[in-house]
Design an enzyme around this catalytic site. Sequence first.
Site, mmCIF file in Angstrom:
data_model
loop_
_atom_site.group_PDB
_atom_site.id
_atom_site.type_symbol
_atom_site.label_atom_id
_atom_site.label_comp_id
_atom_site.label_asym_id
_atom_site.label_seq_id
_atom_site.Cartn_x
_atom_site.Cartn_y
_atom_site.Cartn_z
ATOM 1 N N SER A 73 26.875 55.223 71.312
ATOM 2 C CA SER A 73 27.859 54.240 72.065
ATOM 3 C C SER A 73 27.644 52.940 71.906
ATOM 4 O O SER A 73 27.682 52.126 72.767
ATOM 5 C CB SER A 73 27.461 54.756 73.538
ATOM 6 O OG SER A 73 27.763 55.937 73.786
ATOM 7 N N ARG A 74 26.975 52.523 70.842
ATOM 8 C CA ARG A 74 26.872 50.946 70.405
ATOM 9 C C ARG A 74 25.631 50.451 71.213
ATOM 10 O O ARG A 74 25.714 49.135 71.583
ATOM 11 C CB ARG A 74 27.967 50.372 70.508
ATOM 12 C CG ARG A 74 29.045 50.699 69.361
ATOM 13 C CD ARG A 74 30.190 49.915 69.365
ATOM 14 N NE ARG A 74 29.794 48.691 68.554
ATOM 15 C CZ ARG A 74 29.445 48.568 67.035
ATOM 16 N NH1 ARG A 74 29.737 49.347 66.457
ATOM 17 N NH2 ARG A 74 29.404 47.426 66.949
ATOM 18 N N LEU A 75 24.888 51.256 71.967
ATOM 19 C CA LEU A 75 23.969 50.594 73.075
ATOM 20 C C LEU A 75 22.518 50.703 72.402
ATOM 21 O O LEU A 75 21.467 51.199 72.429
ATOM 22 C CB LEU A 75 23.886 51.449 74.223
ATOM 23 C CG LEU A 75 25.162 51.764 75.030
ATOM 24 C CD1 LEU A 75 24.997 52.723 76.190
ATOM 25 C CD2 LEU A 75 25.755 50.608 75.581
ATOM 26 N N HIS A 76 22.592 49.894 71.175
ATOM 27 C CA HIS A 76 21.539 49.551 70.374
ATOM 28 C C HIS A 76 20.460 48.749 71.021
ATOM 29 O O HIS A 76 20.512 47.939 71.821
ATOM 30 C CB HIS A 76 22.128 48.909 68.945
ATOM 31 C CG HIS A 76 23.187 49.224 68.423
ATOM 32 N ND1 HIS A 76 23.327 50.770 68.062
ATOM 33 C CD2 HIS A 76 24.484 48.751 68.258
ATOM 34 C CE1 HIS A 76 24.814 50.847 67.684
ATOM 35 N NE2 HIS A 76 25.350 49.901 67.514
#
Length: 217
Positions: free
Chosen positions: A195-198
């Site tokens: 979810s692009r929560l890098h």
Amino acid sequence: MTFLEKLRCLFTFGQGVALPMPELDEDTTPLELFTKWFNEANQSGVLLPEAMSISTCGADGQPRSRMVLLKEFDEQGFVFYTNYSSDKHQQLTENAKISILFHWGVLQRQIRIEGSIEHTSKSQSEKYFHSRDRGSQIGAWASHQSQVMTSDDELKENVKHFTEKFKGKDVPLPDFWGGIRVIPHYFEFWQGRASRLHDRLCFDLKNNETKIFKRHP
Ligand SMILES: Cc1cc2nc3c(=O)[nH]c(=O)nc-3n(C[C@H](O)[C@H](O)[C@H](O)COP(=O)(O)O)c2cc1C
């Protein structure tokens, strides 16, 4: 990378695997974390894990990037070898600041290192130069790296010239060729996440202290 992680990578068509950030204690240094990730990149089977993009910016303010190979790294810094008459070296003469970028897609990892440069000693450059195959040593003499070519045959003629010149002798280190050591003052470790929560874990080493923090992805 474990066998299961490799399988997962295969079945996600090379999209890779999101590995966890390692547990850090307050004494963890960025060099330790770099070493761990670099070793894991080596074990992952990725082609040329030591390939890195270096960005430089000379007096005209135009940044330029190109790939080089990391040949050595330790507490002193990160070393690559190049032609001191090249465009990159000209830019570094005008502005000694540099940014390095590694990207290992299969591991969903990126590392940015910022710093300034110094030259390796002649003996270190010589040691590395003579560890290369003879063809690469002649190639270093033959290439006027970054200069505009006047004809398609120029490089071939130069190779012929230096092959004859050094026939039966050791190829000496050209005085226009050697190592550049990047002395880091900033590291950023990027780990891909769902979810692009890098994760972005940063180490700022300026002013003789280490600040560790995370940035929004
Ligand atoms: C994977 C890869 C590795 C490279 N490694 C080096 C290197 O270690 N040293 C080098 O001078 N050029 C290397 N090159 C060539 C550079 O990318 C670049 O073309 C060359 O250094 C001239 O750059 P400049 O004109 O900006 O100085 C490499 C290129 C690739 C694609």
